[in-house]
Motif scaffolding. Structure first.
Motif, short mmCIF file in Angstrom:
data_model
loop_
_atom_site.label_atom_id
_atom_site.label_comp_id
_atom_site.label_asym_id
_atom_site.label_seq_id
_atom_site.Cartn_x
_atom_site.Cartn_y
_atom_site.Cartn_z
N ILE A 458 0.84 -1.19 0.00
CA ILE A 458 0.00 0.00 0.00
C ILE A 458 0.88 1.24 0.00
CG2 ILE A 458 -0.23 0.14 2.52
CD1 ILE A 458 -3.20 0.91 2.02
N SER A 459 0.45 2.28 -0.70
CA SER A 459 1.23 3.51 -0.78
C SER A 459 1.24 4.22 0.57
CB SER A 459 0.66 4.43 -1.85
OG SER A 459 -0.67 4.82 -1.52
N PHE A 511 5.79 0.57 -3.46
CA PHE A 511 5.95 2.00 -3.70
C PHE A 511 7.11 2.55 -2.87
CE2 PHE A 511 1.44 1.85 -5.01
CZ PHE A 511 1.48 2.66 -6.14
N ASN A 512 7.80 3.56 -3.42
CA ASN A 512 8.70 4.33 -2.58
C ASN A 512 7.88 5.35 -1.80
OD1 ASN A 512 8.11 6.11 -4.70
ND2 ASN A 512 10.12 7.09 -4.62
N VAL A 519 9.41 -0.39 -7.00
CA VAL A 519 10.50 -1.36 -7.15
C VAL A 519 9.91 -2.76 -7.08
CG1 VAL A 519 12.30 0.15 -6.23
CG2 VAL A 519 10.99 -1.31 -4.68
N PHE A 520 10.57 -3.71 -7.73
CA PHE A 520 10.07 -5.08 -7.75
C PHE A 520 11.20 -6.02 -8.13
CE2 PHE A 520 9.31 -3.04 -11.80
CZ PHE A 520 9.73 -3.96 -12.75
N GLU A 521 10.93 -7.31 -7.99
CA GLU A 521 11.87 -8.34 -8.44
C GLU A 521 11.44 -8.85 -9.80
OE1 GLU A 521 11.31 -11.28 -5.49
OE2 GLU A 521 11.87 -9.99 -3.82
#
Length: 563
Positions: A458-459, A511-512, A519-521
């Motif tokens: 969640i942001s 989310f940053n 970002v993700f894998e």
């Protein structure tokens, strides 16, 4: 909570008000560090400065009076607590095991002191009973740590050592046979150390150069010797044109040692000034109060505020008052009681500040969520940390279904602590409130074959959720309306360049903090998981989101997974 009781004698009240008029604002700035449940040696009916037991260590916000526990202590004796210059860490010595060691802990988070607590410095033979940091030290990479080693508190070999954080080297400055070395403290130059030496019952104050080991006596006492408490220097005060020490001292009278009083000594002039001079109260364990960066502080080497321990109302607690080494009669006027009874070893530090790009982290209203096993399926729980250092413990906010519908996992909490996302049976994304109410499935596919939905994040503002759909697509949802946008998956064309969004192998998106990136894998291009980032633009007017081209952030070794 601070008691803030105010005391002042009639004879001194006008002088005290005059003395405080320039520093009233400074009376409510910074942090107060102290230890509860302090037991002191009173073997000859007078306090002699030796602490034999302590309880928990606490930090008080002086402006608000809010107090929180920073070190939970069950069995050890804590000595020498002091802040680093930035107020973010606390140095102290303690003996949770058989021997004293040196510890450095956060002033913002809680530490439970046990024999397993990591020490900054320790020794398998010697007690490291006293320690101090140079004023330029962060306790990690800069400055010096001075500490004592002893084989026995009163006898045996005593040594003074210095550790250089920059070079990671230690050296022995001084070794004394049957002379105690106590209460070391750095002076303003960051290289000279003052300490109390005791030999054949005679107590004296010395200084030593940390580079050369050259020792200079500050006092040359004879029997009956005065007794000194801990030394605190003026490095936290605004004027550093001279080196000044503050300490408690007892002098011998006709019927034994008299009550402790507090003295300020200018090491350049050699002048020692009593700034309490009371015959009925023991006043001891003093520390200077104030820093040049403190708004409104008008503090010099010779005047200002101080903290000290005293039995004024029936039990020892920490008090705040003024001192004036130029006009001693104006010292020790109106007093503020800062702590509960049976506390002491106080020290002052600046309020913690943050720099650009740094986010403040404190215990006040902190909340986190996690998985816990409860019966057949994994459930979601929450824990809260309060400003006083206490915690709620586990609060289970989801309950098992009957019949079971699958484990709940990957909880994510919004920045305000109110909304939680998690996945259930890897088939749906659920949104709930922090207390477990408002259970709402926000992403689910009932068309065969059913897509999986998992790994939500969640942001920070709690308005957007990002999660993995299917085998590796990234989907973002505007939570107030439930409108979803499929961002896709990362793929590369035959030339190795990113192709349009047709991702299929992404996982664990997040989310940053300012919601400008995700970002993700992903395994694209390497067949081994690497970290990727994609910039996103959120249109707050239309509540829509667009993504740029993803960029691979890690690729140090094609055979190593980055997750």
């Amino acid at each position: 909570m601070s008691r803030l009781r105010w005391f002042g004698s009639v004879a001194l009240i006008l002088a005290a008000v005059f003395a405080f008029s320039g520093i009233a604002q400074a009376r409510n700035e910074g942090q107060l560090l102290y230890v509860e449940d302090v037991v002191r040696n009173t073997s000859d009916t007078a306090l002699n400065g030796e602490v034999t037991a302590t309880g928990n260590m606490k930090v008080q916000n002086i402006a608000t009076g809010t107090t929180r526990t920073v070190v939970v202590n069950a069995n050890a004796t804590i000595l020498n607590p002091a802040f680093t210059a930035d107020g973010k860490k606390i140095l102290f010595t303690a003996n949770p095991g058989d021997l004293y060691a040196v510890y450095l802990v956060s002033s913002q988070a809680g530490t439970t002191l046990t024999p397993a607590t990591p020490a900054l410095r320790s020794d398998s033979t010697y007690n490291l009973r006293y320690a101090t940091l140079s004023p330029d030290s962060d306790g990690a990479t800069t400055g010096l740590l001075a500490y004592t080693k002893d084989t026995n508190q009163a006898t045996g070999t005593h040594q003074l050592w210095v550790y250089d954080f920059a070079t990671k080297q230690s050296k022995q400055l001084r070794e004394e046979i049957n002379r105690q070395i106590k209460h070391p403290v750095f002076l303003a130059d960051g290289a000279t150390i003052a300490y109390v030496g005791v030999k054949n019952g005679i107590q004296d104050i010395f200084t030593i150069d940390s580079a050369t080991g050259f020792v200079t006596p500050v006092t040359t006492n004879e029997s009956p010797t005065p007794r000194y408490g801990r030394l605190v220097s003026n490095v936290n005060k605004s004027a550093l044109d001279s080196d000044v020490l503050i300490y408690a001292k007892q002098v011998a009278g006709n019927y034994g040692y008299e009550k402790s009083d507090i003295y300020v000594r200018d090491l350049n002039s050699g002048i020692e000034t009593p700034v309490t001079a009371t015959s009925l109260n023991d006043e001891f364990e003093p520390s200077f109060y104030g820093n040049a960066s403190t708004p409104g502080a008008v503090l010099t080497d010779t005047t200002g505020d101080m903290f000290y321990s005293a039995d004024i109302t029936g039990q020892v607690s920490v008090w705040q008052t003024n001192f004036n080494a130029l006009v001693p009669v104006q010292s020790n006027g109106a007093k503020f009681e800062r702590t509960i009874a049976l506390s002491g070893l106080s020290n002052w530090g600046v309020s913690t500040t943050t720099t650009i790009g740094e986010f403040p982290v404190a215990l006040s209203d902190t909340r986190f969520v996690f998985n816990n096993e409860n019966g057949v399926d994994t459930e979601i729980s929450r824990a809260d940390a309060n400003e006083d250092g206490s915690t709620t413990g586990l609060i289970q906010i989801t309950q098992p279904a009957n019949p079971p519908i699958g484990s709940k996992a990957n909880p994510s909490l919004s920045g305000n602590g109110g909304t939680i996302l998690f996945d259930e049976a890897m088939q749906r994304i659920v949104k709930i409130n922090h207390d477990g109410s408002g259970n709402d499935v926000i992403a689910f596919d009932d068309i065969i074959p059913i897509d999986s939905f998992q790994q939500p994040n969640i942001s920070s503002d709690g308005r957007w959720g990002v999660y993995v759909r299917g085998e590796g697509d990234i989907e973002v949802q505007y939570l107030p309306t439930g409108v979803s946008t499929l961002l896709g998956s990362v793929a590369v064309d035959s030339t190795g360049n990113p192709a349009p969004w047709t991702l299929t192998t992404a996982s664990n998106p997040a989310f940053n903090p300012d919601m400008s990136q995700i970002v993700f894998e992903d395994t694209t291009g390497t067949n081994i998981k690497k970290i990727w980032m994609v910039r996103v633009t959120i249109d707050a007017r239309n509540n829509s989101i667009k993504a740029g081209q993803p960029v691979r952030l890690t690729d140090e070794d094609k055979n190593i997974e980055d997750t």
